[in-house]
Write a protein that holds these residues in place. Structure first.
Motif, PDB file in Angstrom:
ATOM      1  N   PHE A   1       0.862  -1.186   0.000  1.00  0.00           N
ATOM      2  CA  PHE A   1       0.000   0.000   0.000  1.00  0.00           C
ATOM      3  C   PHE A   1       0.887   1.220   0.000  1.00  0.00           C
ATOM      4  CE2 PHE A   1      -2.507  -3.275   2.206  1.00  0.00           C
ATOM      5  CZ  PHE A   1      -3.578  -3.338   1.319  1.00  0.00           C
ATOM      6  N   VAL A   2       0.540   2.185  -0.811  1.00  0.00           N
ATOM      7  CA  VAL A   2       1.395   3.357  -0.952  1.00  0.00           C
ATOM      8  C   VAL A   2       1.480   4.110   0.371  1.00  0.00           C
ATOM      9  CG1 VAL A   2      -0.471   4.854  -1.814  1.00  0.00           C
ATOM     10  CG2 VAL A   2       1.882   5.323  -2.469  1.00  0.00           C
ATOM     11  N   ASN A   3       0.414   4.038   1.177  1.00  0.00           N
ATOM     12  CA  ASN A   3       0.418   4.774   2.440  1.00  0.00           C
ATOM     13  C   ASN A   3       0.665   3.869   3.644  1.00  0.00           C
ATOM     14  OD1 ASN A   3      -1.958   3.420   2.126  1.00  0.00           O
ATOM     15  ND2 ASN A   3      -3.243   4.985   3.100  1.00  0.00           N
ATOM     16  N   ALA A   4       0.883   2.578   3.393  1.00  0.00           N
ATOM     17  CA  ALA A   4       1.145   1.657   4.503  1.00  0.00           C
ATOM     18  C   ALA A   4       2.059   0.550   4.020  1.00  0.00           C
ATOM     19  CB  ALA A   4      -0.164   1.077   5.020  1.00  0.00           C
ATOM     20  N   PRO A   5       3.288   0.934   3.622  1.00  0.00           N
ATOM     21  CA  PRO A   5       4.168  -0.059   2.998  1.00  0.00           C
ATOM     22  C   PRO A   5       4.517  -1.208   3.945  1.00  0.00           C
ATOM     23  CG  PRO A   5       5.307   2.058   3.334  1.00  0.00           C
ATOM     24  CD  PRO A   5       3.881   2.283   3.666  1.00  0.00           C
ATOM     25  N   GLY A   6       4.335  -1.001   5.237  1.00  0.00           N
ATOM     26  CA  GLY A   6       4.683  -2.074   6.167  1.00  0.00           C
ATOM     27  C   GLY A   6       3.565  -3.077   6.370  1.00  0.00           C
TER      28      GLY A   6
ATOM     29  N   VAL B   1      -2.202   3.348  -7.809  1.00  0.00           N
ATOM     30  CA  VAL B   1      -1.549   2.837  -6.602  1.00  0.00           C
ATOM     31  C   VAL B   1      -2.620   2.191  -5.736  1.00  0.00           C
ATOM     32  CG1 VAL B   1       0.277   4.592  -6.563  1.00  0.00           C
ATOM     33  CG2 VAL B   1      -1.863   5.006  -5.330  1.00  0.00           C
ATOM     34  N   ALA B   2      -2.179   1.302  -4.854  1.00  0.00           N
ATOM     35  CA  ALA B   2      -3.102   0.737  -3.868  1.00  0.00           C
ATOM     36  C   ALA B   2      -2.890   1.491  -2.568  1.00  0.00           C
ATOM     37  CB  ALA B   2      -2.827  -0.739  -3.666  1.00  0.00           C
ATOM     38  N   ALA B   3      -3.979   1.799  -1.876  1.00  0.00           N
ATOM     39  CA  ALA B   3      -3.858   2.488  -0.600  1.00  0.00           C
ATOM     40  C   ALA B   3      -4.755   1.793   0.410  1.00  0.00           C
ATOM     41  CB  ALA B   3      -4.267   3.952  -0.753  1.00  0.00           C
ATOM     42  N   LEU B   4      -4.411   1.954   1.675  1.00  0.00           N
ATOM     43  CA  LEU B   4      -5.220   1.374   2.737  1.00  0.00           C
ATOM     44  C   LEU B   4      -6.053   2.503   3.337  1.00  0.00           C
ATOM     45  CD1 LEU B   4      -5.476  -1.445   3.977  1.00  0.00           C
ATOM     46  CD2 LEU B   4      -3.749  -0.782   5.651  1.00  0.00           C
ATOM     47  N   VAL B   5      -7.354   2.398   3.169  1.00  0.00           N
ATOM     48  CA  VAL B   5      -8.239   3.466   3.638  1.00  0.00           C
ATOM     49  C   VAL B   5      -9.256   2.844   4.600  1.00  0.00           C
ATOM     50  CG1 VAL B   5      -9.942   5.192   2.954  1.00  0.00           C
ATOM     51  CG2 VAL B   5      -7.966   4.755   1.486  1.00  0.00           C
ATOM     52  N   ASP B   6      -9.158   3.168   5.856  1.00  0.00           N
ATOM     53  CA  ASP B   6     -10.042   2.585   6.870  1.00  0.00           C
ATOM     54  C   ASP B   6     -10.063   1.068   6.782  1.00  0.00           C
ATOM     55  OD1 ASP B   6     -10.709   5.095   7.695  1.00  0.00           O
ATOM     56  OD2 ASP B   6     -12.504   5.203   6.422  1.00  0.00           O
ATOM     57  N   GLY B   7      -8.917   0.501   6.535  1.00  0.00           N
ATOM     58  CA  GLY B   7      -8.855  -0.953   6.465  1.00  0.00           C
ATOM     59  C   GLY B   7      -9.225  -1.531   5.114  1.00  0.00           C
TER      60      GLY B   7
ATOM     61  N   GLY C   1      -1.680  19.327  -3.500  1.00  0.00           N
ATOM     62  CA  GLY C   1      -0.766  18.344  -4.091  1.00  0.00           C
ATOM     63  C   GLY C   1      -0.822  16.980  -3.437  1.00  0.00           C
ATOM     64  N   GLN C   2      -1.706  16.777  -2.449  1.00  0.00           N
ATOM     65  CA  GLN C   2      -1.843  15.480  -1.792  1.00  0.00           C
ATOM     66  C   GLN C   2      -3.154  14.824  -2.236  1.00  0.00           C
ATOM     67  OE1 GLN C   2       0.330  14.035   0.460  1.00  0.00           O
ATOM     68  NE2 GLN C   2       1.758  15.722   0.117  1.00  0.00           N
ATOM     69  N   VAL C   3      -3.082  13.542  -2.448  1.00  0.00           N
ATOM     70  CA  VAL C   3      -4.301  12.827  -2.825  1.00  0.00           C
ATOM     71  C   VAL C   3      -5.021  12.401  -1.549  1.00  0.00           C
ATOM     72  CG1 VAL C   3      -5.248  10.847  -4.042  1.00  0.00           C
ATOM     73  CG2 VAL C   3      -3.208  12.009  -4.920  1.00  0.00           C
ATOM     74  N   VAL C   4      -6.294  12.774  -1.451  1.00  0.00           N
ATOM     75  CA  VAL C   4      -7.050  12.496  -0.244  1.00  0.00           C
ATOM     76  C   VAL C   4      -8.276  11.662  -0.607  1.00  0.00           C
ATOM     77  CG1 VAL C   4      -8.309  13.520   1.683  1.00  0.00           C
ATOM     78  CG2 VAL C   4      -6.336  14.708   0.704  1.00  0.00           C
TER      79      VAL C   4
ATOM     80  N   CYS D   1      -1.137   9.866  -0.620  1.00  0.00           N
ATOM     81  CA  CYS D   1       0.231  10.115  -1.089  1.00  0.00           C
ATOM     82  C   CYS D   1       0.229  11.402  -1.898  1.00  0.00           C
ATOM     83  CB  CYS D   1       0.747   8.967  -1.956  1.00  0.00           C
ATOM     84  SG  CYS D   1      -0.207   8.756  -3.472  1.00  0.00           S
ATOM     85  N   PRO D   2       1.402  11.952  -2.200  1.00  0.00           N
ATOM     86  CA  PRO D   2       1.427  13.103  -3.099  1.00  0.00           C
ATOM     87  C   PRO D   2       0.955  12.670  -4.495  1.00  0.00           C
ATOM     88  CG  PRO D   2       3.586  12.735  -2.081  1.00  0.00           C
ATOM     89  CD  PRO D   2       2.747  11.548  -1.770  1.00  0.00           C
ATOM     90  N   LEU D   3       0.335  13.594  -5.217  1.00  0.00           N
ATOM     91  CA  LEU D   3      -0.136  13.263  -6.569  1.00  0.00           C
ATOM     92  C   LEU D   3       1.014  12.749  -7.436  1.00  0.00           C
ATOM     93  CD1 LEU D   3      -2.387  13.220  -8.688  1.00  0.00           C
ATOM     94  CD2 LEU D   3      -1.757  15.571  -9.301  1.00  0.00           C
ATOM     95  N   ALA D   4       2.178  13.348  -7.248  1.00  0.00           N
ATOM     96  CA  ALA D   4       3.339  12.989  -8.071  1.00  0.00           C
ATOM     97  C   ALA D   4       3.718  11.519  -7.907  1.00  0.00           C
ATOM     98  CB  ALA D   4       4.521  13.879  -7.703  1.00  0.00           C
TER      99      ALA D   4
END
Ligand code: FAD
Ligand code: SF4
Lengths: 856, 126
Positions: A812-817, B27-33, B113-116, B16-19
């Protein structure tokens, strides 16, 4: 139903025509009323005798019509190695060589013909052969091993085929013909002379107008003595090809009527003079004449099935004896009234002695005052045959300047509308109307290749294929259906065209290409296709810059995605050779990362179950131990499989492992329209299964045989011989050219076998380009390959050394661990296996998510 | 870890930053699990979809190829699943190859500039 209520039909002879008869009998329902027993004297089921000469290239299996030796219909039984030796017409019984007798209700003789061996003294010596069966060819090949020179007696169609085979086996070849010219039956003096020049240029020696007086030698052949010559010609083997004789002995001895020049005499329904006995194919003489071609035999088979079914019986009233073939690379065709025997006919001749082309049309004025085509001869360039032959007897009036049809400028370019009932395929009697009907019917048949499958047009000798293609294309054009070959909705061009465009403009970025030549922003079809083209041309890192986002699933992470979103890792093991130490490293990596381990078909090791974020660490370990990417994820060279070869194997004649490693290292990293596989075997036993590969190399005593365009997978194809007995540098030169030619011209995701099949001219075309270099592209293709070889680098090593590239390898880009909670494993036979999931998995303890602001 | 429930929370997550997201990449992100796939188009629009591919049942959509498909004259931005290539409309989560299938979408913005990524939109079925 009790067995004796069903009638029994016996077929003697399982050759081309016997097989066709059985096929038609099954298809048309004759087996509903008859049990069929087929007796074949040869040790193998029927095969394509017309293509016999290709046996050395393709092997027995490719020629076979019934590789399993069993018909699907259980009411047909085939006995091989079963010769019929007697016929009792009173008892309606057949006597077999092993003493058994078989009763018949109906008997079909399809015993074919045998080569005629003239009573020349010495014809009983060793190394005297005929040319009819696979066994004959095997014996000839065996004898050719030590032979320097050989002769074919007979300069007709079959004699030249045999000469071709002998020449290909590397034997200095003489052709001996009694008549004053070659192919006396098909071509005239001028055509024969043109043909002879071509053949002499190839290094064969042609003797016309000579009579063989004696074959010299004590046990085996040592020479040939011609009448009037003092010294015999020194030779080691002789092949007789002096005509054929119908095998009518069974019928003759049983008192059936036979024709004056041999052959079971039959009527228009192929009925012999004895009740319940029929004869078809080369053993039959309908109306007293035998036919030495396969098409008339097929027609006879159909007629007999018709008649036995009791419906509207057809009849056999004669056949088209037209021929077109390529002999020793020379096109020869003869059709219709080739010798202008029709009263008041005229000949139009075009001859170019320098180019070695001779063409003749025989024409006559018809009742309507137009000019009609009666026949012709084409030597050196028979491209017009497909258009011309169906015009004979079709009643079409020729264009005003009929000579246009054979002038070189008009190569097949003259538009002549064939009438619907013109017979396009003479081997299988398919008309133009039937071809159009096949594509017009319901849209399921949509290509020339499919038409050949559905209608059999072009399936036997293949000479009408270009005409079939033209008819199909014309039909599509006429109904406004363009055969859409565009890559996808963003690019209205084929992959090959796109390749040219990109190469010529020197593009390096997708954005420039789509802006100039496409529309929209691309998709999952054009992006990977362009990524592959750019990689072939530039050999840059596929994860570089803006081109990263073009990469397909696997290339995007340099690993093969598996069903649960994990990846598999395959380090390169060139030629399948690996040291124990390196093997241990692979084992340790697999153990430390808990990976499932399996040996692949390409002689390497696949490690499954790697999480995205572990790929860089896994590869760091492998790279440090001296491994490099195996490109298992790419549409690129996978492996070159090898057998152990001459180093260890007692049969091996060359070092197959050494060559496999050399080739794998040469072509590693080469991006192509589809995956590429190679194989190298150390001798003809072919333990590496090289002929199932895109390129396969098989060692010979003298060097290497190169086979191309074999594929496994859903539609397997055996690789075909491109060139034989090559030294290593020549082999590599041809392979460089072949692979680059494929990369430039194939469609997206088209493997080599369908690519070769799609080329006009097929394998012959590939050979012209790669071996004969007719396009003059050879050095350009080689240069492109050497550029690839020089710029090769290991893309995994480059990745683990580049922090910018590694950024993307996170869960995960925001939780690499945090590892992806969706991935879980179960145990299977002591290793991990993906556990099934139903729906997305949510991580309950919130990890690295940072609440900001308030809800909207 | 448990299977998803309707755990919609009110938080906004800075991903993450948009860049950090490539143009026409994801990208994959963890949002509230939840695993959420965040994409950036050629025009620098950002979209967020559940990372879960309902066809292959794997959490992988962020790794797909982003492009456009013309539908009724409009260029629709989509991601093709890396598994079996079904296309999903980035704006709605609707599968363009099989009408009945839709993946969840999320509110998403670029702030300084941050992705929310914000809340899960209710229309989508997981
Ligand atoms: C090298 C070569 C090239 C050719 N090229 C062409 C071409 O380009 N175009 C073309 O039209 N034709 C060509 N021909 C001719 C073509 O192959 C024949 O016309 C065709 O095979 C005839 O089929 P058939 O079934 O009558 O005979 P065959 O195919 O010879 O089959 C007869 C079978 O019967 C078996 N048999 C015979 N007697 C008995 C018995 N007593 N008991 C049991 N079995 C028996 C034989 O062993 C044989 O297997 C070529 C032939 C050769 C050899
Ligand atoms: S192909 Fe020949 S050399 Fe290679 S292993 Fe088999 S027998 Fe030995």
């Amino acid at each position: 139903m009790s067995p004796h209520l069903r009638k029994q039909l016996v077929v003697v002879g399982h050759g081309m025509v016997g097989h066709r008869f059985v096929q038609a009998a099954i298809e048309r329902g004759l087996t509903e009323t008859y049990d069929i027993i087929v007796l074949g004297e040869e040790p193998r089921p029927a095969y394509d005798r017309v293509a016999l000469t290709s046996y050395f290239e393709v092997g027995a299996e490719a020629l076979s019509f019934l590789p399993d030796g069993v018909y699907e219909d259980p009411r047909v039984r085939l006995h091989l190695g079963a010769e019929a030796v007697g016929l009792d017409t009173e008892q309606q019984a057949i006597l077999l060589a092993d003493g058994e007798t078989l009763r018949y209700d109906e008997l079909v003789l399809a015993t074919g013909a045998a080569p005629f061996v003239p009573p020349v003294p010495g014809n009983e010596l060793g190394n005297v052969f005929v040319y009819r069966t696979i066994e004959d060819l095997e014996a000839i090949r065996e004898a050719s091993r030590g032979a320097r020179a050989g002769a074919v007696i007979g300069g007709g169609l079959l004699g030249l085929e045999a000469a071709n085979a002998l020449h290909q086996l590397g034997v200095q070849t003489h052709v001996v013909e009694m008549a004053p010219r070659l192919m006396a039956v098909q071509v005239d003096d001028a055509g024969g002379a043109t043909l002879q020049r071509h053949i002499t240029d190839l290094g064969l020696t042609v003797h016309t107008g000579v009579v063989t007086e004696q074959i010299t030698g004590t046990d085996t052949v040592t020479g040939l003595r011609f009448k009037g010559a003092e010294e015999p010609v020194d030779l080691d083997l002789v092949i007789f090809s002096a005509g054929i004789r119908p095998r009518d002995l069974l019928a003759r001895e049983a008192g059936l009527e036979v024709a004056e020049r041999g052959g079971v005499l039959v009527d228009e329904q192929c009925r012999s003079s004895s009740a319940h006995i029929w004869a078809i194919g080369e053993c039959a003489a309908p109306g007293g004449r035998m036919y030495g071609l396969v098409a008339p035999g097929y027609a006879m088979a159909e007629v007999v099935v018709d008649t036995l079914l009791g419906g509207a019986a057809g009849s056999f009233t004669g056949a088209d004896m037209s021929t077109k073939l390529k002999l020793l690379g020379v096109d020869v065709a003869s059709f219709g009234d080739a010798f202008a025997t029709t009263p008041d006919s005229l000949e139009l001749v075009f001859s170019d002695a320098v180019a070695g082309v001779y063409k003749k049309l025989v024409v006559a004025e018809n009742a309507a005052g137009g000019v009609e085509l009666l026949g012709g001869i084409l030597v050196g360039d028979a491209s017009a045959y497909g258009v011309l032959r169906p015009m004979v007897g079709s009643g079409i009036a020729l264009p005003d300047n009929p000579e246009e049809l054979i002038l070189p400028a008009s190569r097949g370019g003259v538009e002549v509308g064939l009438p619907d009932d013109a017979q396009v395929c003479s081997c299988n009697n398919v008309t133009k109307a039937e071809i159009v009907a096949a594509v017009a019917d319901d849209g399921s048949c949509d290509s020339p290749a499919c038409v050949t499958k559905c209608t059999q047009a072009g399936a036997t000798c293949g000479s009408c294929k270009t005409t079939v293609k033209k008819i199909v294309e014309d039909h599509f054009a006429s109904v406004g259906k363009s055969v859409d070959r565009s890559l996808c909705s963003h690019f209205q061009v084929t992959r090959a065209e796109l390749f040219e465009v990109i190469a010529i403009h020197g593009y390096t970025r997708f954005d420039d290409i789509i802006a100039a030549h496409g529309r929209g922003r691309g998709c999952d079809i054009c992006k990977p296709a362009i990524a592959s083209i750019l990689a072939s041309l530039l050999n840059h890192h596929v994860l570089d810059g803006a081109n990263r986002t073009l990469q397909d699933t696997n290339d995007a992470y340099l690993a093969n995605i598996q069903k649960n979103g994990t990846y598999s890792v395959v380090p390169r093991i060139p030629g399948g050779e690996v040291t124990p130490d390196k093997l241990i490293v692979i084992g340790e990596v697999a153990r430390d990362f808990g990976l499932y381990t399996k040996i692949t078909g390409g002689q390497r090791i696949d490690l499954f179950g790697a999480r995205l974020e572990d790929l860089p660490v896994i590869w760091k370990r492998l790279v440090d131990a001296g491994f490099e990417s195996g490109h298992a994820y790419g549409k690129s060279l996978r492996t070159v499989k090898s057998c152990v070869g001459s180093t260890w194997c007692r049969y091996g004649v060359q070092d197959s492992v050494g060559l496999a490693i050399e080739l794998e290292l040469r072509y590693r990293g080469l991006r192509s329209p589809h995956k590429l596989k190679g194989g190298v075997s150390g001798c003809a036993r072919e333990c590496a299964e090289a002929r199932s590969k895109d390129f396969g190399v098989i060692a010979t005593e003298k060097g290497w045989n190169l086979y191309v365009a074999g594929n496994g997978g859903a539609t397997p194809a055996h690789a075909q011989l491109l060139a034989g007995d090559l030294d290593t540098p020549t082999l590599i030169r041809y392979l460089d050219r072949f692979l680059m030619y494929y990369i430039r011209t194939a469609d997206r995701l088209q493997r080599t076998a369908p690519w070769v099949a799609s080329l006009d001219g097929g394998l012959d075309r590939v050979r012209e380009v790669v071996v004969d270099d007719v396009l003059g592209l050879g050095s350009e293709l080689e240069e492109a390959m050497s550029k690839h070889v020089d710029s090769y680098f290991d893309e995994w090593k480059a990745t683990v050394e580049d922090p910018a590239k590694l950024e993307r390898f996170v869960s995960f880009v925001n939780a690499p661990g945090t590892p992806d909670p969706h991935i879980s494993f179960r145990d299977e036979r002591g290793q991990i296996a993906p556990a099934a999931s139903e729906g997305p998995v949510t991580l309950v303890e919130l990890g690295a998510s940072i609440p900001v602001g308030s809800p909207r | 870890m448990t299977p998803a429930t309707s755990a919609t929370t009110s938080a906004m997550t800075v991903v993450c930053p948009l860049a950090r997201i490539e143009v026409e990449g994801g990208v994959a992100a963890l949002v509230d699990g939840d695993a959420v796939a965040v994409f950036r188009t050629f025009e620098d629009e950002v979209y967020a979809l559940s990372n879960y591919d309902p066809f292959s049942k794997a959490s992988v959509l962020s790794r797909g190829i982003v492009g456009t498909r013309t539908i009724d004259g409009v260029d629709v931005p989509f991601v093709a699943s890396p598994m079996h290539k079904q296309a999903f409309d980035l704006r709605t989560g609707r599968c363009l190859d099989e009408e009945a299938v839709t993946v969840t979408t999320y509110d998403v913005h670029v702030v300084d500039g941050q992705v929310v990524v914000g809340r899960r939109r209710e229309s989508g079925a997981g």
